[in-house]
Scaffold this active site. Structure first.
Site, mmCIF file in Angstrom:
data_model
loop_
_atom_site.group_PDB
_atom_site.id
_atom_site.type_symbol
_atom_site.label_atom_id
_atom_site.label_comp_id
_atom_site.label_asym_id
_atom_site.label_seq_id
_atom_site.Cartn_x
_atom_site.Cartn_y
_atom_site.Cartn_z
ATOM 1 N N GLU A 150 0.825 -1.216 0.000
ATOM 2 C CA GLU A 150 0.000 0.000 0.000
ATOM 3 C C GLU A 150 0.858 1.265 0.000
ATOM 4 O O GLU A 150 0.750 2.123 0.892
ATOM 5 C CB GLU A 150 -0.946 -0.012 1.208
ATOM 6 C CG GLU A 150 -1.945 -1.171 1.143
ATOM 7 C CD GLU A 150 -3.028 -1.129 2.213
ATOM 8 O OE1 GLU A 150 -2.788 -0.545 3.277
ATOM 9 O OE2 GLU A 150 -4.124 -1.680 1.978
ATOM 10 N N GLU B 203 -5.607 -8.279 -1.316
ATOM 11 C CA GLU B 203 -6.293 -8.129 -0.028
ATOM 12 C C GLU B 203 -7.750 -7.807 -0.295
ATOM 13 O O GLU B 203 -8.061 -6.928 -1.094
ATOM 14 C CB GLU B 203 -5.719 -6.976 0.806
ATOM 15 C CG GLU B 203 -4.414 -7.256 1.462
ATOM 16 C CD GLU B 203 -3.983 -6.151 2.421
ATOM 17 O OE1 GLU B 203 -4.846 -5.532 3.068
ATOM 18 O OE2 GLU B 203 -2.771 -5.919 2.510
HETATM 19 C C1 BG6 Z 1 -4.666 -3.035 4.631
HETATM 20 C C2 BG6 Z 1 -3.326 -3.447 5.154
HETATM 21 O O1 BG6 Z 1 -4.747 -1.661 4.717
HETATM 22 O O2 BG6 Z 1 -5.805 -3.421 5.282
HETATM 23 C C3 BG6 Z 1 -3.345 -4.562 6.172
HETATM 24 O O3 BG6 Z 1 -2.416 -3.756 4.126
HETATM 25 C C4 BG6 Z 1 -4.562 -4.406 7.051
HETATM 26 O O4 BG6 Z 1 -2.126 -4.551 6.860
HETATM 27 C C5 BG6 Z 1 -5.810 -4.510 6.186
HETATM 28 O O5 BG6 Z 1 -4.613 -5.304 8.105
HETATM 29 C C6 BG6 Z 1 -7.122 -4.477 6.935
HETATM 30 O O6 BG6 Z 1 -7.190 -3.375 7.765
HETATM 31 P P1 BG6 Z 1 -7.457 -3.530 9.319
HETATM 32 O O7 BG6 Z 1 -7.265 -2.180 9.851
HETATM 33 O O8 BG6 Z 1 -8.832 -4.038 9.454
HETATM 34 O O9 BG6 Z 1 -6.451 -4.475 9.834
#
Ligand code: BG6
Length: 483
Positions: free
Chosen positions: A175, A377
């Site tokens: 990111e 993701e």
């Molecule tokens: C992304 C990141 O922004 O979202 C992860 O690359 C992160 O590291 C994921 O865990 C989900 O966000 P969160 O805040 O729910 O963990």
């Protein structure tokens, strides 16, 4: 069948949120080790030492460090083709500045990669995922300093060489566009300005962020070239937190504002990494921010042009709206703020759920760049309830997660039918882990439940959720059976 043969189904994690063992095996502290736990409404703190009375959840995380064999076997059981993970920089170079790498750290990842291959799983490695050596923050204020480029490349050279025949897929920075936001100071860039304590309200110097990002762009471009020299078969990608925005209304002012926001938050970084040069609108961004163009050294532009990525990967969780009406502009409670979309429902953490937005986003990305794309993701952070069956066996019913994933996979299927060259999909937090934004363990994403709470209390046993069996069948049928 819509998904291509060889489609890379799997799951994703990051070392700092999953591994634990924070001070074992010669590992040094990373930025994530300096962050306390929080909640959706109570922010995490960033501290420069470990303060009594505060809790640091990334230290233990899900304890993959001691559970990797079992965890990788569970991934194998689900049929994973790929596992996205990060290497913890501080396991290899504890302060980021050693001249020799830490052999114990290197050996740990050898074991992990060997176990993955034994299960027929291809590793996809993020080189830097919010885990900069904290010593580099303290000494250089992180990526604000150009010397980070060479330190990063030493780290890259070490892992590219060591894992030359074990890893094919790499991502240079997780990111990277997080540095376009105030929140990205510490997390993405390792910048900790005097007076910062609250993770969601960091002392900000936009000029430093623009400069830090330039250093990351050059580092990424040089890493791509280096990787290709070490193994021409390496596939090295960028990774963007895709922030999908819609204009809240058809007022032309909203349309233009939305376009500019998409350029600023998503395309600014990706244009450099994919096209190899700053985009034409970069000056508009610098002007709007009231900053100067980043300082560049002779040769930087050539490096950017030579080090373009092989594929585009991104995270996708939600969408937001843009409005020029100040009363609407920040009406959604998401971490990535925006105007609330009246057509969408939100998760318990206020993230608006939008599967169609994934199809839209995939088409936007592929239409713009025409290189292979991967969703690395996506998923639903939710509260799960551990129950016991009549025979005492642990059960976790998570139909909400299955529903979320089903809809997003259908959206990917539609995008593939649209013609998008989609390589794969790694669901975020495939085994429960610590949330990056809130530090909670209770914000669960996984197919596998980890028996631990927000303060790392629990047995750390792993239990299969209903979604585990569902995903197993999705993979076995290459996305045909989503029932
Ligand atoms: C992304 C990141 O922004 O979202 C992860 O690359 C992160 O590291 C994921 O865990 C989900 O966000 P969160 O805040 O729910 O963990």
């Amino acid at each position: 069948m819509s998904f291509p043969q060889g489609f890379l189904w799997g799951g994703a994690t990051a070392a700092n949120q999953f591994e634990g063992g924070w001070n074992e095996g010669g590992k040094g502290p990373s930025g994530a080790d300096m962050m306390t736990n929080g909640t959706h409404t109570n922010p995490r703190l960033i501290t420069t030492t470990w303060e009594d009375g505060l809790y640091y959840p990334n230290h233990v995380a899900s304890d993959f460090y001691h559970h990797h064999t079992e965890d990788i076997a569970l991934m194998g059981e689900m049929g994973f083709k790929v596992f996205r993970m990060s290497i913890n920089w501080t396991r290899i170079f504890p302060t980021g500045e050693e001249t020799e790498p830490n052999e114990e750290g290197l050996a740990f990842y050898d074991t992990v990669f060997d176990e993955l291959h034994a299960q027929g799983i291809e590793p996809l490695v993020t080189i830097s995922h919010y885990e900069l050596p904290f010593a580099l923050t303290q000494k250089y204020n992180g990526w604000a300093d150009r010397r980070l480029i060479d330190l990063y490349l030493r780290y890259c050279e070490t892992i590219f060489t060591r894992y030359r025949d074990k890893v094919t897929y790499w991502l240079t920075f997780n990111e990277i566009n997080c540095g376009m936001m105030q929140l990205g100071n510490f997390m993405g860039l390792g910048i900790l300005n005097e007076g910062t304590r609250d993770f969601t309200n960091q002392v900000d110097d936009p000029q430093l962020r623009i400069q830090g990002l330039h250093h990351q762009f050059v580092a990424s471009a040089r890493a791509v070239q280096l990787g290709h020299r070490i193994n021409p078969n390496f596939k090295i990608g960028c990774m963007i937190a895709y922030m999908t925005f819609y204009p809240l209304t058809c007022n032309p002012a909203d349309i233009v504002a939305c376009q500019q926001q998409m350029d600023e938050l998503n395309n600014y970084c990706a244009d450099v990494q994919v096209r190899g040069a700053y985009p034409y609108y970069a000056e508009r961004v610098w002007k709007r921010w009231g900053v100067d163009a980043p300082q560049m050294e002779p040769g930087d532009k050539d490096e950017l042009a030579r080090g373009t990525v092989d594929f585009y990967s991104f995270s996708y969780y939600q969408s937001n709206c843009v409005s020029t009406d100040p009363a609407q502009a920040q009406s959604s409670g998401n971490l990535i703020g925006g105007a609330k979309n009246p057509y969408l429902k939100a998760s318990d953490w206020g993230w608006q759920i939008d599967p169609d937005g994934l199809r839209y986003t995939l088409n936007e990305i592929y239409g713009r760049y025409q290189i292979p794309v991967m969703v690395v993701e996506n998923g639903l952070g939710a509260f799960d309830t551990l129950e016991r069956a009549d025979d005492g066996a642990p059960v976790i019913h998570d139909p909400y997660r299955i529903d979320y994933l089903r809809q997003h996979i259908k959206a990917m299927e539609a995008a593939v039918e649209d013609g998008v060259d989609l390589m794969g999909y790694t669901m975020w937090g495939c085994i429960d882990l610590v949330s990056a934004s809130t530090g909670e363990m209770g914000k669960r994403y996984g197919f596998v439940y980890v028996d631990a709470d927000d303060r790392s209390q629990g047995s750390f046993e792993r239990y299969r959720k209903d979604s585990f069996y569902w995903y197993q069948q999705v993979i076995a049928t290459n996305g045909e059976n989503l029932a």
